[in-house]
Design a protein around this motif. Sequence first.
Motif, PDB file in Angstrom:
ATOM      1  N   HIS A  54      65.625   0.187  62.121  1.00  0.00           N
ATOM      2  CA  HIS A  54      65.013  -0.331  60.899  1.00  0.00           C
ATOM      3  C   HIS A  54      65.454  -1.779  60.653  1.00  0.00           C
ATOM      4  CE1 HIS A  54      63.311   0.033  56.838  1.00  0.00           C
ATOM      5  NE2 HIS A  54      64.398  -0.598  56.405  1.00  0.00           N
ATOM      6  N   ALA A 106      63.532  -4.293  62.746  1.00  0.00           N
ATOM      7  CA  ALA A 106      62.201  -4.594  62.212  1.00  0.00           C
ATOM      8  C   ALA A 106      62.286  -5.420  60.931  1.00  0.00           C
ATOM      9  CB  ALA A 106      61.445  -3.293  61.963  1.00  0.00           C
ATOM     10  N   GLU A 107      63.252  -5.122  60.073  1.00  0.00           N
ATOM     11  CA  GLU A 107      63.428  -5.871  58.832  1.00  0.00           C
ATOM     12  C   GLU A 107      63.730  -7.340  59.124  1.00  0.00           C
ATOM     13  OE1 GLU A 107      64.066  -5.101  55.156  1.00  0.00           O
ATOM     14  OE2 GLU A 107      62.463  -3.725  55.734  1.00  0.00           O
ATOM     15  N   VAL A 149      58.607  -7.658  60.334  1.00  0.00           N
ATOM     16  CA  VAL A 149      57.446  -6.936  60.866  1.00  0.00           C
ATOM     17  C   VAL A 149      56.560  -6.470  59.715  1.00  0.00           C
ATOM     18  CG1 VAL A 149      56.702  -4.895  62.141  1.00  0.00           C
ATOM     19  CG2 VAL A 149      58.681  -6.219  62.936  1.00  0.00           C
ATOM     20  N   VAL A 192      54.343  -6.579  68.099  1.00  0.00           N
ATOM     21  CA  VAL A 192      55.762  -6.331  68.321  1.00  0.00           C
ATOM     22  C   VAL A 192      56.000  -5.933  69.766  1.00  0.00           C
ATOM     23  CG1 VAL A 192      57.754  -4.912  67.649  1.00  0.00           C
ATOM     24  CG2 VAL A 192      56.033  -5.550  65.931  1.00  0.00           C
ATOM     25  N   VAL A 207      59.212  -4.226  71.846  1.00  0.00           N
ATOM     26  CA  VAL A 207      60.529  -3.608  71.737  1.00  0.00           C
ATOM     27  C   VAL A 207      61.110  -3.536  73.140  1.00  0.00           C
ATOM     28  CG1 VAL A 207      61.825  -1.539  71.113  1.00  0.00           C
ATOM     29  CG2 VAL A 207      59.896  -2.281  69.693  1.00  0.00           C
ATOM     30  N   ALA A 265      63.443   1.682  66.781  1.00  0.00           N
ATOM     31  CA  ALA A 265      62.849   0.402  66.394  1.00  0.00           C
ATOM     32  C   ALA A 265      61.326   0.488  66.466  1.00  0.00           C
ATOM     33  CB  ALA A 265      63.371  -0.718  67.286  1.00  0.00           C
ATOM     34  N   ALA A 283      58.984  -0.149  63.297  1.00  0.00           N
ATOM     35  CA  ALA A 283      57.892  -1.121  63.333  1.00  0.00           C
ATOM     36  C   ALA A 283      56.584  -0.473  62.899  1.00  0.00           C
ATOM     37  CB  ALA A 283      57.760  -1.710  64.733  1.00  0.00           C
ATOM     38  N   ILE A 308      52.315  -2.308  69.199  1.00  0.00           N
ATOM     39  CA  ILE A 308      53.741  -2.219  69.522  1.00  0.00           C
ATOM     40  C   ILE A 308      53.865  -1.960  71.012  1.00  0.00           C
ATOM     41  CG2 ILE A 308      55.932  -1.043  69.085  1.00  0.00           C
ATOM     42  CD1 ILE A 308      54.700  -0.096  66.407  1.00  0.00           C
ATOM     43  N   LEU A 327      61.984  -7.048  69.317  1.00  0.00           N
ATOM     44  CA  LEU A 327      63.140  -6.279  68.866  1.00  0.00           C
ATOM     45  C   LEU A 327      63.934  -5.916  70.119  1.00  0.00           C
ATOM     46  CD1 LEU A 327      61.325  -3.936  66.303  1.00  0.00           C
ATOM     47  CD2 LEU A 327      61.952  -6.370  66.090  1.00  0.00           C
TER      48      LEU A 327
END
Length: 346
Positions: free
Chosen positions: A158, A161-162, A166, A172, A174, A184, A188, A196, A242
């Motif tokens: 989390h 992503a914060e 996002v 995104v 990862v 993650a 997201a 993603i 991420l």
Amino acid sequence: MRATFMYGAGDVRVEDAPDPVLRQPTDAIVRIVRSCVCGSDLHPYHSMPASRQGTPMGHEFLGVVEDLGAEVSALARGDLVVAPFAYSDNTCEFCREGLHTSCRNGGFWAGGEVGGGQAEAIRVPQAQGTLVKLPGVDEDSALLPSLLTLADVYGTGHHAAEQARVNARTTVAVIGDGAVGLLAVLAARQAGAERIILMGRHADRTDLGREFGATDVVAERGEEGVELVRELTGGDGTHAVLEAVGHMSAYEMAVGVVRPGGVISRVGVPQYEKAPVGFASLFGPNVTLTGGPAPVRAYIDELLPAVLDGTVEPGRVFDLTIDLEHTPDGYRAMDRREALKALIRL
């Protein structure tokens, strides 16, 4: 009590240790009912110098409060609680800013005179600010694996992503298909991302990543992996990367796939001190580098309700359950990629 210690690379032992006792009026004693092995535990498992004195291990646990210091008023004996991987007073300036990992009165498990979470019991400093009560849950609940992820891996995913900001307009990537990388992906998706790309090469893990919300999987590494991500994004790269591994190769891939103006959010514990940050890598394309150890205490209250009602099941990352005496087997299984994440049931 029994507790886990590491004596050097590959040398994990479960041994007798003194029972924890209250030392400060802000302490609590917690009997641990669930713990686990973290992917970050594998870094010292690969590199720790041999020592005659073992290092206590483990930083993720759920437990039952057994004893309380005189200044702990918000908890009671018998409460089932989750502990973030860093303890904190939850009142200092940094905690009020949501940065509990920099608490003026905080610290980390298995450091100094504080034990590790891969044990039968533990002394919890700053118990009132650290421990979060789990209402209506008993110690045999099927929710415990998912609740345990709040101690670290779900909150860390989390946080990734914060920090990367996002949202629904964000593409995104990862990097990493370990527990943090997979969560993650989940984070997201919860933040609204519709594209993603999960960069991982273990099909059983990336299949779970798809269930958590990954729209694409790229198994290739290095330049080949970078090129494939860029092909999937029209040559531009992704708005957010991420990075959940911590090795230089993962950082280099992150630099390779991030879009101009994008964000690289690192939550894999970095195993390097120097990395490209110059004109060609970050400065020229206006790329932001962020991340760090997740202040998961800041996120537990937000993430807990959906875990309690079963809306999300981050505990699906646990694919091996062992007892405390077999903790060394959990390390070996994760190191050999025979297990994604080992749950320790006490």
